[in-house]
Design a protein around this motif. Structure first.
Motif, PDB file in Angstrom:
ATOM      1  N   ILE A 171       5.174 108.143  -1.989  1.00  0.00           N
ATOM      2  CA  ILE A 171       4.268 107.154  -2.970  1.00  0.00           C
ATOM      3  C   ILE A 171       3.873 106.560  -1.584  1.00  0.00           C
ATOM      4  CG2 ILE A 171       4.367 105.433  -4.725  1.00  0.00           C
ATOM      5  CD1 ILE A 171       6.954 106.903  -5.931  1.00  0.00           C
ATOM      6  N   ASN A 172       2.683 106.306  -1.706  1.00  0.00           N
ATOM      7  CA  ASN A 172       1.615 105.589  -0.494  1.00  0.00           C
ATOM      8  C   ASN A 172       0.665 104.860  -1.372  1.00  0.00           C
ATOM      9  OD1 ASN A 172       2.821 106.960   1.952  1.00  0.00           O
ATOM     10  ND2 ASN A 172       1.249 108.477   1.200  1.00  0.00           N
ATOM     11  N   ASN A 173       0.738 103.705  -0.972  1.00  0.00           N
ATOM     12  CA  ASN A 173       0.296 101.985  -2.178  1.00  0.00           C
ATOM     13  C   ASN A 173      -1.173 102.332  -0.948  1.00  0.00           C
ATOM     14  OD1 ASN A 173       0.729 101.648   0.618  1.00  0.00           O
ATOM     15  ND2 ASN A 173       0.828  98.974   0.183  1.00  0.00           N
ATOM     16  N   SER A 197      -4.506 112.437  -3.658  1.00  0.00           N
ATOM     17  CA  SER A 197      -3.514 111.571  -5.153  1.00  0.00           C
ATOM     18  C   SER A 197      -2.893 110.560  -3.438  1.00  0.00           C
ATOM     19  CB  SER A 197      -2.496 113.006  -4.989  1.00  0.00           C
ATOM     20  OG  SER A 197      -1.438 111.607  -5.921  1.00  0.00           O
ATOM     21  N   ASN A 198      -1.861 109.656  -4.335  1.00  0.00           N
ATOM     22  CA  ASN A 198      -2.000 109.167  -2.874  1.00  0.00           C
ATOM     23  C   ASN A 198       0.331 109.080  -3.170  1.00  0.00           C
ATOM     24  OD1 ASN A 198      -1.292 107.666  -5.971  1.00  0.00           O
ATOM     25  ND2 ASN A 198      -0.894 105.916  -4.971  1.00  0.00           N
ATOM     26  N   ASN A 238      13.575  99.407   2.153  1.00  0.00           N
ATOM     27  CA  ASN A 238      12.173  99.915   2.769  1.00  0.00           C
ATOM     28  C   ASN A 238      12.670 101.460   3.545  1.00  0.00           C
ATOM     29  OD1 ASN A 238      12.736  96.711   4.003  1.00  0.00           O
ATOM     30  ND2 ASN A 238      14.288  96.745   4.949  1.00  0.00           N
ATOM     31  N   SER A 239      11.282 101.817   2.031  1.00  0.00           N
ATOM     32  CA  SER A 239      11.473 103.248   2.722  1.00  0.00           C
ATOM     33  C   SER A 239      10.156 103.360   1.355  1.00  0.00           C
ATOM     34  CB  SER A 239      12.231 104.238   2.525  1.00  0.00           C
ATOM     35  OG  SER A 239      12.045 105.682   2.022  1.00  0.00           O
ATOM     36  N   ARG A 240       9.229 104.742   1.559  1.00  0.00           N
ATOM     37  CA  ARG A 240       8.723 104.971   1.010  1.00  0.00           C
ATOM     38  C   ARG A 240       9.082 106.195  -0.373  1.00  0.00           C
ATOM     39  NH1 ARG A 240       1.969 102.350   2.647  1.00  0.00           N
ATOM     40  NH2 ARG A 240       3.260 100.379   2.794  1.00  0.00           N
ATOM     41  N   THR A 299       6.944  99.565  -9.745  1.00  0.00           N
ATOM     42  CA  THR A 299       6.025 100.038 -10.953  1.00  0.00           C
ATOM     43  C   THR A 299       5.951 101.623 -10.800  1.00  0.00           C
ATOM     44  OG1 THR A 299       4.500  97.878 -10.592  1.00  0.00           O
ATOM     45  CG2 THR A 299       3.615 100.195 -11.782  1.00  0.00           C
ATOM     46  N   GLN A 300       5.510 102.067  -9.776  1.00  0.00           N
ATOM     47  CA  GLN A 300       5.336 103.771  -9.487  1.00  0.00           C
ATOM     48  C   GLN A 300       6.543 104.471 -10.047  1.00  0.00           C
ATOM     49  OE1 GLN A 300       3.507 105.910  -8.704  1.00  0.00           O
ATOM     50  NE2 GLN A 300       2.129 103.528  -8.973  1.00  0.00           N
TER      51      GLN A 300
END
Length: 742
Positions: A81-83, A438-439, A177-179, A114-115
């Motif tokens: 998931i990227n912002n 898509s992010n 500290n991870s996405r 939120t995601q």
């Protein structure tokens, strides 16, 4: 001597008893310090079997649960998931808040959370259920362990149970500290678990794209409506502006598509203003030229013409002046050598006069030219000022008309700017419609798990062990707190709140008689310590009369009374042992004497004191047995005759030791304790009483008895090793348990 002091005993008694017992003060200090590691260790050691049983049962229960639990399989898929969304058109789209790059760490954390909440939402579960057609699927209910009766259950409940089952068996985590988020699903069917995990990730991405498309479509529709309104307003404002300009006779000189300049709005908005501006500029230039011409003329008209800059700047005049200077130099030279009428002198004078005439002619010509320029500048300046004055009136009249015109012009400019912005925005939205990157990206798709994720024997055993330890801790704590039995010497002070007078080790009955006869035996030493404590139990030393009693029968009070009397007699003090237990007497059996007459005989006036006193030749101890057992012992012991009997013994002997009945259930011991100078309370170690000890102490205090302290009998140090006590570790306590005669 009748005691007037009520228990608790004086500080002097407690201090002396603690001094001779050994470590009472140290024990009190340790109690104040709280529980230490050694105390915890010995408590656990004391309940080792009980703790082991609870933990074993917990482990067995965990093993059984592991064996009967249906294996479950967990499939997981990971998504990134990227912002910040990839910009397909090369610029950001502000309708997509998720696609903008967040500036702060807090915003990034909030976005990622939120995601994760969206992943856990009911909306995604509904999409997964619809995609895989799980509503009403028996295989799905079986895989998640639900028993749904599809024939009788309503559709609404089946639908709700399906969504709830999906949410209950799904988990989503994202490390700090991870996405990279991991979506897992557990079920008894590994294939279905992998299918649902992958569908969850796909639907999460699709929901994200759909949300953006819906947002863009709404934005386009909204901007389109605003664009129509802006176009209508622009047309109306432009038409009103043109109508007013035509009616007022105003001719605009600026571009109607450009907004008016605030500083030069009136000056550049009509022909009249433009002409006035131009003429005013020309008038200013003419005035400057007039002033310059006047300055040149003033310089020529006043003073020597040849000194004027206009004349000196003329090249011809400069050449003539140079030539004249040469001629004048030669003339001066000739005059120095010849007379005035000399031909060369005359010739040079004629040349000088001719050059001077030429210079005067040229200077006069220059003067006339400057005059003409000055006159022309004055005329031009006057004419332009007249024209400016004429246009000022027209411009002032036009300014009144420009007020309304400027208001209409600003309204038109505002509407034009709004229309252009909306038109540009609508073009951007139209161009970007349906083009959205898509992010969120799937990193690892879920594969069908091979090994079950639950139950894991080691985990279940660890959980069982933890539960067992917790239950054991609770059970041990409850048992330890609710245990009112006296196990160690320190319990006498802690639980009963009375001083400790002595500790008597545990011995078998046959060994006890032998040990009492041996002055060097450990039992004799224990009773010697008891005697020493009693010597310092009051400010006056050894009490005159001592009652020896206990809470219940068979705690060693009769043995203690006999041993105490013998120990005091060995000090050379006249001592009499009186068996006032008129229910179950035992002193005659221990002394091996007849019991034909005794205390009961004296109290019933059947004998005198001298008739019932016996003497022991070995240790100099006097004794009085109980005598025949009367039908009403309490009446005899509470009579005045008993009081006189005790007072007479106190006058004849240094110390009177009374072997009394137990406190619980009888009134004899409390009454005799009130009559005596002090009471020794005998307590059997490791004997459960359920509060009988405290009740006995309370009864004695209720009759204002002076309780000197407690004696712990039948103490087994090998058992005390499992408890926190300073009496553990002495070799002479390593004996077996014995049972007293009472």
């Amino acid at each position: 001597m009748q005691p007037t002091q009520n228990y608790p005993v004086t500080e002097y008694q407690a201090a002396m008893a603690s001094l001779h017992v050994g470590r009472g003060a140290e024990n009190n200090a340790e109690d104040k310090q709280g529980t230490d590691l050694r105390k915890l260790f010995v408590i656990v050691l004391g309940y080792a079997k009980f703790i082991g049983l609870i933990i074993t049962l917990s482990l067995v229960a965990a093993l059984i649960v592991t064996m009967v639990t249906t294996p479950r399989y967990t499939a997981s898929t990971s998504v990134q998931i990227n912002n910040q969304t990839a910009q397909v058109l090369g610029k950001g789209n502000d309708t997509d808040q998720e696609g903008t790059e967040l500036q702060s760490t807090a915003d990034t954390e909030r976005f990622l959370q939120t995601q994760m909440d969206i992943i856990d939402s009911r909306a995604i579960a509904i999409r997964v259920a619809q995609r895989l057609k799980l509503v009403g699927d028996p295989a799905f209910y079986k895989a998640v362990g639900k028993r749904e009766d599809l024939t009788t259950t309503s559709k609404a409940k089946i639908y709700d149970d399906t969504i709830k089952a999906l949410l209950d068996h799904k988990a989503a985590i994202m490390p700090r500290n991870s996405r990279l988020a991991t979506i897992t699903f557990s079920a008894t069917d590994p294939v279905l678990a992998a299918k649902i995990a992958n569908a969850w990730a796909d639907e999460f991405i699709q929901a994200n794209l759909q949300r953006r498309f819906d947002s863009s479509a709404y934005a386009r529709e909204f901007v389109s409506g605003q664009l129509v309104e802006a176009r209508a307003k622009l047309e109306t404002s432009e038409r009103d502006l043109n109508d007013y300009a035509r009616a007022a006779g105003l001719i605009k000189t600026r571009d109607g598509a450009q907004p008016a300049d605030n500083n030069n709005n009136m000056a550049a908005s009509s022909v009249t203003s433009a002409s006035l501006l131009q003429l005013n500029l020309s008038s200013n230039v003419a005035t400057q030229q007039r002033i310059a011409a006047q300055q040149r003329w003033d310089a020529l008209s006043h003073g020597n013409v040849l000194n004027s800059p206009e004349v000196l700047a003329n090249t011809t005049v400069g050449a003539l002046l140079s030539q004249r200077a040469t001629v004048q130099g030669e003339l001066q030279s000739e005059r120095a050598r010849h007379l005035e009428d000399f031909p060369t002198v005359m010739k040079l004078r004629a040349q000088d006069a001719a050059i001077g005439k030429q210079i005067d002619q040229i200077a006069s010509s220059i003067r006339s030219s400057v005059k003409q320029q000055y006159d022309a500048a004055v005329v031009a300046d006057d004419q332009l000022k007249q024209q400016v004055n004429q246009l000022k009136g027209s411009s002032l009249a036009e300014q009144d008309k420009m007020v309304r015109y400027n208001l209409l012009s600003r309204d038109a400019d505002t509407n034009r700017t709004l229309y252009d912005s909306l038109l540009q925005r609508y073009k951007e939205l139209t161009a970007s419609a349906g083009i959205s990157a898509s992010n969120i990206a799937i990193i690892d798709r879920a594969e069908v798990p091979i090994k079950p994720s639950a139950p894991i024997l080691s985990q279940y055993l660890a959980i069982g062990l933890a539960i067992g330890v917790l239950l054991a801790a609770i059970a041990v704590t409850l048992r330890h707190q609710l245990d009112d039995a006296v196990h160690i010497p320190e319990d006498i002070t802690k639980k009963l709140d009375i001083p400790l007078l002595g500790v008597i080790p545990s011995l078998p009955q046959e060994d006890l008689i032998t040990a009492l006869k041996d002055p060097k035996s450990l039992v004799s030493e224990g009773y010697s310590s008891l005697r020493s404590a009693l010597l310092f139990s009051t400010p006056n030393g050894l009490p005159k009369s001592i009652v020896v009693t206990s809470s219940q029968p068979a705690e060693g009070k009769s043995t203690t009374a006999l041993a105490l009397a013998q120990s005091i007699a060995k000090l050379g003090r006249t001592t009499v042992l009186v068996d006032v237990d008129l229910r179950r007497p035992s002193q005659h059996a221990m002394l091996n004497v007849a019991n034909t007459k005794g205390v009961s005989s004296v109290l019933t006036h059947q004998a005198e004191i001298d008739d019932v006193i016996g003497h022991s030749d070995k240790d100099g101890l006097s004794y009085i047995t109980s005598g025949p057992i009367p039908p009403a012992p309490s009446d005899l012991l509470s009579s005045d005759r008993m009081t006189h009997f005790l007072r007479e013994l106190e006058q004849r002997f240094d110390v009177v030791v009374l072997d009394c009945p137990p406190v619980m259930g009888f009134a004899d011991a409390p009454h005799l304790s009130n009559l005596a100078s002090g009471t020794v309370f005998v307590i059997q170690a490791d004997r459960g009483r359920r509060g009988s000890l405290r009740s006995s102490i309370t009864r004695l205090r209720g009759v204002r008895a002076t309780i000197l302290g407690g004696v712990l009998t039948m103490f087994d140090a090998t058992k005390a090793a499992n408890r926190y006590t300073d009496y553990y570790g002495y070799d002479y306590y390593r004996y077996s348990y014995y049972s007293d005669e009472k």
